[in-house]
Enzyme design. Structure first.
Site, PDB file in Angstrom:
ATOM      1  N   HIS A 102       0.654  -1.197  -0.190  1.00  0.00           N
ATOM      2  CA  HIS A 102       0.047   0.078  -0.040  1.00  0.00           C
ATOM      3  C   HIS A 102       0.861   1.221   0.018  1.00  0.00           C
ATOM      4  O   HIS A 102       2.148   1.220   0.151  1.00  0.00           O
ATOM      5  CB  HIS A 102      -0.821   0.052   1.373  1.00  0.00           C
ATOM      6  CG  HIS A 102      -0.201   0.331   2.531  1.00  0.00           C
ATOM      7  ND1 HIS A 102       0.660  -0.653   3.083  1.00  0.00           N
ATOM      8  CD2 HIS A 102       0.159   1.203   3.164  1.00  0.00           C
ATOM      9  CE1 HIS A 102       1.318  -0.383   4.129  1.00  0.00           C
ATOM     10  NE2 HIS A 102       0.946   0.831   4.424  1.00  0.00           N
ATOM     11  N   ASP A 104       0.334   5.172   1.953  1.00  0.00           N
ATOM     12  CA  ASP A 104      -0.239   5.827   2.965  1.00  0.00           C
ATOM     13  C   ASP A 104      -1.120   7.052   2.347  1.00  0.00           C
ATOM     14  O   ASP A 104      -0.521   7.839   1.725  1.00  0.00           O
ATOM     15  CB  ASP A 104       0.672   6.392   4.067  1.00  0.00           C
ATOM     16  CG  ASP A 104       1.543   5.272   4.719  1.00  0.00           C
ATOM     17  OD1 ASP A 104       0.795   3.940   4.719  1.00  0.00           O
ATOM     18  OD2 ASP A 104       2.431   5.763   5.229  1.00  0.00           O
ATOM     19  N   HIS A 257       4.743   0.482   0.289  1.00  0.00           N
ATOM     20  CA  HIS A 257       5.549  -0.468   1.171  1.00  0.00           C
ATOM     21  C   HIS A 257       4.495  -1.533   1.956  1.00  0.00           C
ATOM     22  O   HIS A 257       3.338  -1.582   1.723  1.00  0.00           O
ATOM     23  CB  HIS A 257       6.078   0.406   2.448  1.00  0.00           C
ATOM     24  CG  HIS A 257       4.996   1.447   3.005  1.00  0.00           C
ATOM     25  ND1 HIS A 257       4.613   2.606   2.740  1.00  0.00           N
ATOM     26  CD2 HIS A 257       4.328   1.252   4.231  1.00  0.00           C
ATOM     27  CE1 HIS A 257       3.604   3.074   3.352  1.00  0.00           C
ATOM     28  NE2 HIS A 257       3.582   2.297   4.445  1.00  0.00           N
ATOM     29  N   ARG A 272       5.422   6.713  13.987  1.00  0.00           N
ATOM     30  CA  ARG A 272       5.364   7.367  12.468  1.00  0.00           C
ATOM     31  C   ARG A 272       4.833   8.873  12.457  1.00  0.00           C
ATOM     32  O   ARG A 272       3.656   9.202  13.173  1.00  0.00           O
ATOM     33  CB  ARG A 272       4.376   6.311  11.633  1.00  0.00           C
ATOM     34  CG  ARG A 272       3.971   6.933  10.257  1.00  0.00           C
ATOM     35  CD  ARG A 272       3.213   6.095   9.528  1.00  0.00           C
ATOM     36  NE  ARG A 272       1.799   6.775   9.220  1.00  0.00           N
ATOM     37  CZ  ARG A 272       0.783   6.293   8.727  1.00  0.00           C
ATOM     38  NH1 ARG A 272       0.860   5.077   8.283  1.00  0.00           N
ATOM     39  NH2 ARG A 272      -0.145   7.042   8.387  1.00  0.00           N
TER      40      ARG A 272
END
Ligand code: OGA
Ligand code: MN
Length: 282
Positions: A102, A104, A257, A272
């Site tokens: 995917h 983000d 990723h 993150r």
């Protein structure tokens, strides 16, 4: 600037990624190093750093050198730092966050520029992250398919992943909040001109892309599946091995990723920060 204090930037694969040495991300980097990092980020799509000692404050400061921070609607934040999302898998949990290819925030009208992920607790073995380079993947398509894709847009959505209808395993539900806010749907070109490099870049992903604009889901499936199989070919990927203090800073418009879920019974905790991006165009 003296030779010792220069950055060393070594590409790690032909499709994407570079490892950076000579940067202490816990301190302000200075214009010269930042300029070198900007160039490398545009060229390689993901930068890796090791042996960093980033606190939430210094991770925020590093991230803010690139732009403003997106506060994620769905992840639990680090206590006291709404800008920093926890990516956590407890020993008793079986599913992980990001365990499929995917990119983000592609469901946002202005998709996030990138994310800065910092390893806090990593399993002794396993828990690597795979990255794939979407400019290299695009370049390797035939002229015929490039031509077909050039006229297409695709719909991206957060609903089926984070929304009320998401088919989440029970032990994922407590890691994502605010399902009622998962109402983002947006259309992007299937091939974008990358906002930094200008390179043509494939911009669909298995996590959030639903269908081509004007096509049904069923009609879209075979071509999307073909593109996903093509783009996840090893030739366009790199596998990053984490250790505490490692940091990956990836460009969501240039890469995909995949968090490998191969460490049952062990804790993995990452911090993150996601950065605001801009509208993408063909
Ligand atoms: C993320 C994600 C990958 C990882 O934070 O967006 O997908 O390896 N994480 O934890
Ligand atoms: Mn992710």
């Amino acid at each position: 600037m003296s030779e010792e204090s220069k950055l060393q930037i070594e590409p790690v694969s032909s499709a994407l990624g570079a490892e950076v040495r000579g940067a202490d991300l816990s301190k302000p980097l200075g214009e010269e190093k930042l300029a070198a990092l900007r160039e490398a980020f545009s060229e390689y799509g993901v930068l890796f750093f090791r042996d960093q000692t980033l606190s939430p404050e210094s991770q925020i400061r590093f991230a803010e050198a690139w732009g403003s921070i997106v506060i994620n609607r769905f992840f639990t934040p680090v206590d006291g730092f709404p800008q920093v999302a926890e990516v956590r898998k407890e020993p008793h949990q079986s599913f992980n966050v990001g365990g499929g290819w995917h990119t983000d925030h592609s469901y946002d009208v202005e998709p996030a520029l990138g994310s800065v992920l910092c390893a806090k607790n990593v399993p002794e073995m396993g828990g690597d992250t795979l990255f794939a380079g979407m400019s290299a993947a695009y370049d390797a398509l035939s002229d015929g398919l490039k031509e077909t894709l050039s006229g297409l847009n695709a719909l991206h959505s957060s609903r089926h992943v984070f929304g009320d209808l998401a088919d989440l395993p029970a032990d994922m539900r407590d890691r994502f909040g605010n399902p009622e806010k998962a109402t983002q749907d947006t259309v992007h070109p299937v091939v974008i001109a990358h906002p930094l490099s200008g390179r043509k870049t494939l911009y669909v992903n298995p996590g959030f892309t639903r269908h081509f604009e004007g096509w049904t889901m069923d009609e879209s499936r075979p071509l999307l599946d073909y593109l996903y199989k093509h783009a996840s070919n090893e030739a366009f990927t790199y596998r990053f091995r984490w250790e505490p203090g490692a940091v990956a800073f990836w460009d969501n418009r240039a890469t995909w990723h995949y968090a490998v879920n191969d460490y049952p019974g062990q804790l993995r905790l990452m911090h993150r920060i996601t950065l605001d991006g801009e509208a993408v165009s063909a």
